[in-house]
Write an enzyme that holds these catalytic residues in place. Structure first.
Site, PDB file in Angstrom:
ATOM      1  N   GLU A 156       7.150  -2.445 -13.536  1.00  0.00           N
ATOM      2  CA  GLU A 156       5.798  -2.228 -12.995  1.00  0.00           C
ATOM      3  C   GLU A 156       5.015  -1.344 -13.955  1.00  0.00           C
ATOM      4  O   GLU A 156       5.433  -0.236 -14.273  1.00  0.00           O
ATOM      5  CB  GLU A 156       5.870  -1.577 -11.611  1.00  0.00           C
ATOM      6  CG  GLU A 156       4.523  -1.187 -11.025  1.00  0.00           C
ATOM      7  CD  GLU A 156       3.558  -2.345 -10.950  1.00  0.00           C
ATOM      8  OE1 GLU A 156       2.529  -2.294 -11.661  1.00  0.00           O
ATOM      9  OE2 GLU A 156       3.828  -3.298 -10.185  1.00  0.00           O
TER      10      GLU A 156
ATOM     11  N   GLY B 191       1.795  -0.376 -13.359  1.00  0.00           N
ATOM     12  CA  GLY B 191       0.770   0.395 -12.660  1.00  0.00           C
ATOM     13  C   GLY B 191       1.287   0.989 -11.371  1.00  0.00           C
ATOM     14  O   GLY B 191       2.381   1.558 -11.308  1.00  0.00           O
TER      15      GLY B 191
ATOM     16  N   THR C 293      -2.299  -5.562  -6.484  1.00  0.00           N
ATOM     17  CA  THR C 293      -3.751  -5.563  -6.312  1.00  0.00           C
ATOM     18  C   THR C 293      -4.159  -5.463  -4.849  1.00  0.00           C
ATOM     19  O   THR C 293      -5.009  -4.649  -4.484  1.00  0.00           O
ATOM     20  CB  THR C 293      -4.353  -6.837  -6.935  1.00  0.00           C
ATOM     21  OG1 THR C 293      -4.098  -6.839  -8.338  1.00  0.00           O
ATOM     22  CG2 THR C 293      -5.851  -6.898  -6.704  1.00  0.00           C
ATOM     23  N   CYS C 294      -3.578  -6.298  -4.003  1.00  0.00           N
ATOM     24  CA  CYS C 294      -4.035  -6.376  -2.606  1.00  0.00           C
ATOM     25  C   CYS C 294      -3.949  -5.040  -1.901  1.00  0.00           C
ATOM     26  O   CYS C 294      -4.903  -4.599  -1.271  1.00  0.00           O
ATOM     27  CB  CYS C 294      -3.212  -7.431  -1.857  1.00  0.00           C
ATOM     28  SG  CYS C 294      -3.666  -7.573  -0.113  1.00  0.00           S
TER      29      CYS C 294
ATOM     30  N   HIS D  73     -14.729 -21.392  27.684  1.00  0.00           N
ATOM     31  CA  HIS D  73     -16.191 -21.298  27.756  1.00  0.00           C
ATOM     32  C   HIS D  73     -16.568 -20.010  28.493  1.00  0.00           C
ATOM     33  O   HIS D  73     -16.000 -19.713  29.533  1.00  0.00           O
ATOM     34  CB  HIS D  73     -16.771 -22.505  28.502  1.00  0.00           C
ATOM     35  CG  HIS D  73     -18.253 -22.404  28.719  1.00  0.00           C
ATOM     36  ND1 HIS D  73     -19.167 -22.681  27.727  1.00  0.00           N
ATOM     37  CD2 HIS D  73     -18.964 -22.021  29.809  1.00  0.00           C
ATOM     38  CE1 HIS D  73     -20.388 -22.485  28.198  1.00  0.00           C
ATOM     39  NE2 HIS D  73     -20.284 -22.090  29.470  1.00  0.00           N
TER      40      HIS D  73
END
Length: 463
Positions: A31, A33, A38-39, A446
């Site tokens: 890894e 970072g 990212t997520c 509905h």
């Protein structure tokens, strides 16, 4: 050179591959970072937490027309920011600590550094202290994601700009924000910051925002956006400069030269796969012209034993796609004799801007280009009972179907809770349910918001 059974590069969705079935494998995890990808850290999770607060901040401006007088007293940016990252940062740190130190991972060695192939299945890792280690394995998983794309604009590097990686951690809210870009990142952050009271300008190279969406969605969203933000279409960014606290962009547009000034600039023009950082070509791994690693339906690269998943190989660049592909890779690592193929038939996405947008399947533009027969139906939120309650005048559902088979081939929604409203349509497409059977074969509550889907289905004219 140290040898492992498996090397996984990236700790986003790739990190989820390891489970107790791998306890007898010698595994290296690389890894460069922050753990989580990212997520978790700079993508879908923190941005949606900001979007939720933006939706709340935007409510008073919409309530007066419904007879409710309310005001926005203020936005405590630092409190919002710190609440969000006060939750996310410990998760990332905990994931790192778990992989490095927990007894469950005694077979796992974590390398925190930048990995680069020197030859097929040989990876040189440059660690934080500058030292280098070389590792190899018969099996590799490339899950190294992507990064923000920087456009070639003279002066841009010198002015000091933000990206989606950094803008959520600003020290304070800007008064004026310029966003360079017209895609989903630009649309989401324009909603967030304008809802907080920031004066937002959006600069687009093309004549519409969200131009990858169905044309009807893109056109209507662009029209709505121009009422809320200063939207500059068909603009070329010539150069950028800083004058004290002011960032100035020089543009060329339909009326000639112009400038835009702001105190913060967000660059949001796309993302680039990290295949070049890995030097995938040195590893014998083929990439396409966009930089995505080429994979087959089993997520196998052009090198035997090397798999890829997520943003480094997927043009979708979506977390739910990366998670699906991670499960496929996991299975195929464990059961190569009974490999499973990834299912990319009906991949949905959503844009959490205002109004919300969600889509799955073909756009009408794509359906027409394919030469196939199709029928279209639209239903406005304004024409269902819950739409009356909301006084929604812009939202709609657009469906495309094969008239012979009755199968849906595309669904596009813009309006309240679009990302939730679209789910039954994704289900119908995934399991082959005919549109008319879906409409008539079940009750629809509905007056509920999903009635907008029911009515759109009923409008499709099938053979």
């Amino acid at each position: 050179m140290r040898t492992f059974d498996l090397v996984i590069i990236g700790t986003g969705s790739g990190n989820s591959i390891l489970d107790p079935r791998f306890k007898d494998w010698r595994v290296a995890v690389v890894e460069k970072g922050t753990f989580g990808g990212t997520c978790l850290n700079v993508g879908c999770i923190p941005t949606k937490m900001f979007v939720h607060t933006a939706d709340l901040a935007a409510t008073p401006a919409e309530s007066a027309r419904l007879g409710v007088d309310s005001t926005l007293d203020g936005v405590r940016w630092a409190e919002i920011r710190d609440r969000i990252f006060g939750r996310i940062d410990p998760i990332a740190a905990g994931g790192r600590e778990y992989r490095k130190s927990h007894a469950d991972n005694s077979n796992v060695t974590v390398y925190e550094g930048v990995g680069k192939f020197t030859e097929p299945k040989v990876l040189e890792v440059t660690l934080a202290d500058g030292t280098k280690e070389t590792i190899t394995a018969p099996k590799f998983v490339l899950a190294a994601g992507g990064r923000v794309t920087t456009p070639d604009v003279p002066g841009l590097a010198e002015v000091g700009y933000e990206t989606s990686d950094t803008i959520m951690r600003l020290e304070q809210l800007p008064k004026k924000l310029t966003i360079l870009g017209s895609g989903f990142v630009a649309a989401e952050f324009a909603h967030v910051f304008s809802s907080y009271g920031v004066d937002v300008t959006v600069i687009a190279r093309s004549g519409a925002l969200l131009r990858s969406e169905d044309d009807d969605i893109s056109e209507r969203f662009t029209a709505l956006a121009t009422r809320k933000w200063d939207v500059r279409l068909d603009r070329k960014t010539v150069r950028a400069e800083r004058d004290g606290d002011v960032i100035r962009l020089h543009l060329e547009g339909p009326s000639g030269a112009e400038t835009v000034e702001s105190d913060v600039l967000l660059v949001a023009v796309g993302r680039t796969p990290n295949s070049d950082i890995l030097d995938a070509k040195a590893g014998g791994i083929a990439v396409d012209p966009t930089g995505h690693v080429i994979v087959d339906e089993y997520q196998r690269t052009t090198v035997d034993g090397v798999y890829a998943l997520g943003d480094i190989s997927s043009p979708y660049e979506l977390k739910h796609v990366a998670n699906h592909e991670a499960r496929i890779v996991q299975h195929n690592l464990l059961h190569p004799e009974n490999a499973k193929a990834a299912d990319h038939r009906f991949v949905p996405h959503a844009v959490f801007t205002s109004p919300q947008i969600a889509s799955v399947g073909l756009t009408e533009r794509e359906a027409a280009a394919s030469g196939r027969r199709y029928v279209v139906a639209e239903q406005a939120y304004a024409d269902i009972a819950y739409g009356w309650a909301m006084e929604d005048t812009s939202g709609f559902v657009k469906l495309l179907a094969d008239p012979a088979s009755g199968q849906l081939i595309g669904a596009h929604i813009m309006g309240p809770q679009a990302a939730s409203v679209i789910q039954p349509l994704i289900q119908a497409m995934s399991f082959g349910l005919r549109a008319d059977e879906m409409a008539r074969g079940q009750y629809w509550i509905h007056p509920g918001m999903p009635e907008v889907v029911e009515n759109a289905l009923l409008k499709l004219v099938l053979d």
